[in-house]
Design a protein around this motif. Structure first.
Motif, PDB file in Angstrom:
ATOM      1  N   MET A  66      -8.177  -1.340   3.879  1.00 40.92           N
ATOM      2  CA  MET A  66      -9.404  -0.610   3.542  1.00 40.92           C
ATOM      3  C   MET A  66      -9.252   0.883   3.818  1.00 40.92           C
ATOM      4  O   MET A  66      -9.743   1.726   3.042  1.00 40.92           O
ATOM      5  N   LEU A  67      -8.574   1.238   4.888  1.00 38.89           N
ATOM      6  CA  LEU A  67      -8.363   2.653   5.193  1.00 38.89           C
ATOM      7  C   LEU A  67      -7.528   3.333   4.117  1.00 38.89           C
ATOM      8  O   LEU A  67      -7.798   4.478   3.744  1.00 38.89           O
ATOM      9  N   TYR A 110      -4.640  13.753   6.050  1.00 42.19           N
ATOM     10  CA  TYR A 110      -4.200  12.592   5.265  1.00 42.19           C
ATOM     11  C   TYR A 110      -3.169  11.782   6.055  1.00 42.19           C
ATOM     12  O   TYR A 110      -3.263  10.545   6.134  1.00 42.19           O
ATOM     13  N   LEU A 111      -2.205  12.472   6.630  1.00 41.20           N
ATOM     14  CA  LEU A 111      -1.161  11.783   7.386  1.00 41.20           C
ATOM     15  C   LEU A 111      -1.719  11.122   8.639  1.00 41.20           C
ATOM     16  O   LEU A 111      -1.273  10.037   9.026  1.00 41.20           O
ATOM     17  N   LEU A 112      -2.704  11.755   9.266  1.00 41.71           N
ATOM     18  CA  LEU A 112      -3.300  11.166  10.475  1.00 41.71           C
ATOM     19  C   LEU A 112      -4.044   9.874  10.151  1.00 41.71           C
ATOM     20  O   LEU A 112      -3.917   8.878  10.878  1.00 41.71           O
ATOM     21  N   MET A 160       0.824  -1.210   0.000  1.00 39.79           N
ATOM     22  CA  MET A 160       0.000   0.000   0.000  1.00 39.79           C
ATOM     23  C   MET A 160       0.860   1.263   0.000  1.00 39.79           C
ATOM     24  O   MET A 160       0.462   2.295  -0.544  1.00 39.79           O
ATOM     25  N   PHE A 161       2.053   1.195   0.630  1.00 41.33           N
ATOM     26  CA  PHE A 161       2.967   2.345   0.601  1.00 41.33           C
ATOM     27  C   PHE A 161       3.318   2.690  -0.844  1.00 41.33           C
ATOM     28  O   PHE A 161       3.356   3.862  -1.232  1.00 41.33           O
ATOM     29  N   ALA A 205      -3.875   3.613   9.753  1.00 44.43           N
ATOM     30  CA  ALA A 205      -3.702   2.402   8.956  1.00 44.43           C
ATOM     31  C   ALA A 205      -2.364   1.735   9.260  1.00 44.43           C
ATOM     32  O   ALA A 205      -2.284   0.503   9.410  1.00 44.43           O
ATOM     33  N   VAL A 206      -1.306   2.533   9.377  1.00 41.09           N
ATOM     34  CA  VAL A 206       0.015   1.982   9.682  1.00 41.09           C
ATOM     35  C   VAL A 206       0.045   1.424  11.104  1.00 41.09           C
ATOM     36  O   VAL A 206       0.676   0.384  11.362  1.00 41.09           O
ATOM     37  N   GLY A 207      -0.650   2.081  12.016  1.00 42.55           N
ATOM     38  CA  GLY A 207      -0.720   1.571  13.383  1.00 42.55           C
ATOM     39  C   GLY A 207      -1.363   0.192  13.447  1.00 42.55           C
ATOM     40  O   GLY A 207      -0.889  -0.696  14.177  1.00 42.55           O
TER      41      GLY A 207
END
Length: 404
Positions: free
Chosen positions: A344-345, A366-368, A33-34, A373-375
């Motif tokens: 999905m996020l 966007y970053l939040l 996804m990255f 999602a990364v968390g």
């Protein structure tokens, strides 16, 4: 005094251990996804090796770090996927010779065998990710690879259909399905497996430049998605009825969350089909429609997550089977919803909020959302490593007594 997990009697083998392979493959997807949403790829619908190298050479430091992390993550979990697959295939080979396997084939738990095609479909998806990220020039031969991939998914889907043929052929003719022990969503696993085949089968619809390939991909993927949805609806109703009457099964409680990854997989399949129809068959949909679809399905997932976590908390499942000494192959089912929500996020944020103009790419909001999602991704990495340390670092595997 409770013995530590390493000193307890190890649980027997179960086909549900193929969910460990699935989890490793799912984490490969989270790292991809990255690349998918942060690496520019103007010439094709997915990033390829050349795009990644260009971004690494010319992009900002943050993007370079993300690319390195993603490539290491994909490679690392590819190794874990292969190791888990080999471990499972060897264990399954011995398990098929046991009396416990025969008993499983006569019980509700026969559908646990659908974890095998589910994992195999993820292996093919994972292989395609490895090709995109690490193989130079792959896109020059990709049109030859798409038919091969569809054949692979068709074989895997056919294997799943044979398993379900035997199951339904037994229970619909001879009976014997125990509704009183169907107090979980364990029977939704076959739907998840067919959905995974469907999303893989839909990949050429989104990426091929050949109309015939897109059309065949759309038709075949639609079949498996429809089968998945029919099975899901029927078995959710049956499972919910049994739970309302008998209470949920403590050990099978993670299956309450299986609908979460099912929705993510079906959603991605629909997006892939929609892209192919748009490019090749003059079917047009707007960003608002995509935002509406993604938002609605994400809200369904969150509602199901709330219900499932409530039940898990009441049973004390995590403290018993994850951080505690309890050992259950079904605990690997906890990985799927976390991975699915992370993916999905990313899609909701990029294909929904950004595409519709509600959120600017790389803005604070966007970053939040990306951080959430990364968390989830990081949490699932910890969970997979934790479960593997409990379940797979052991000598040998005995045949399983099938769970109901």
């Amino acid at each position: 005094m409770t013995q530590p997990a390493s000193l307890q009697e190890r649980p027997p083998y179960s086909p549900l251990y193929f969910l460990a392979t699935l989890g490793a493959g799912g984490l490969m997807v989270t790292f991809f996804m990255f690349m998918m949403f942060w690496v520019p790829h103007p010439n094709q619908p997915v990033p390829i090796f050349e795009d990644i190298m260009a971004a690494f050479g010319d992009g900002p430091l943050a993007l370079k770090v993300a690319i390195v992390v993603a490539m290491l993550g994909i490679a690392g979990f590819a190794v874990l996927l292969i190791k888990s697959l080999i471990w499972n295939l060897r264990s399954l080979s011995a398990f098929r010779l046991s009396e416990a396997y025969d008993a499983l084939r006569r019980s509700n738990a026969e559908t646990q065998l659908m974890a095998i095609p589910l994992a195999l479909a993820m292996v093919v998806n994972g292989g395609f990710i490895l090709g995109l990220v690490f193989v130079p020039g792959l896109w020059t031969v990709v049109e030859f690879l798409f038919p091969m991939a569809m054949v692979a998914f068709l074989l895997i889907g056919g294997y799943g259909l044979l398993i379900m043929r035997d199951f339904f052929g037994r229970v619909l003719i001879k009976g014997g399905f125990d509704c009183s022990t169907n107090n979980s969503f364990a029977q939704v696993l076959p739907a998840f497996a067919f959905a995974m085949v469907g999303v893989g089968m839909a990949a050429p619809a989104a990426m091929s430049s050949v109309a015939l390939t897109v059309g065949v991909s759309f038709i075949l993927s639609s079949f498996f998605i429809v089968v998945a949805l029919l099975l899901a609806v029927a078995n959710v109703i049956l499972g919910l009825r049994a739970m309302m009457e008998h209470g949920a099964s403590a050990e099978s409680a993670p299956t309450l969350l299986v609908i979460v990854p099912l929705i993510t997989v079906v959603t991605i399949a629909w997006l892939r089909q929609s892209h192919g129809l748009h490019v090749h068959f003059d079917v047009h949909g707007g960003a608002g429609e995509t935002l509406s679809l993604l938002t609605t399905l994400l809200m369904v997932q969150l509602a199901i997550l709330a219900l499932g976590l409530t039940v898990l908390r009441r049973f004390g499942y995590v403290s018993k089977f994850v951080t505690g000494p309890g050992l259950s192959a079904g605990s690997y089912a906890l990985v799927c919803p976390g991975v699915a929500l992370s993916v999905m996020l990313h899609f909701w944020l990029n294909k929904g909020l950004v595409a519709s103009g509600l959120v600017e790419k790389f803005s604070l909001i966007y970053l939040l959302i990306s951080a959430v999602a990364v968390g989830m991704q990081v949490t699932m990495i910890w969970l997979v490593l934790k479960l593997n340390s409990k379940h797979m670092r052991r000598e040998g595997t005995r045949a399983a007594v099938p769970a109901q």
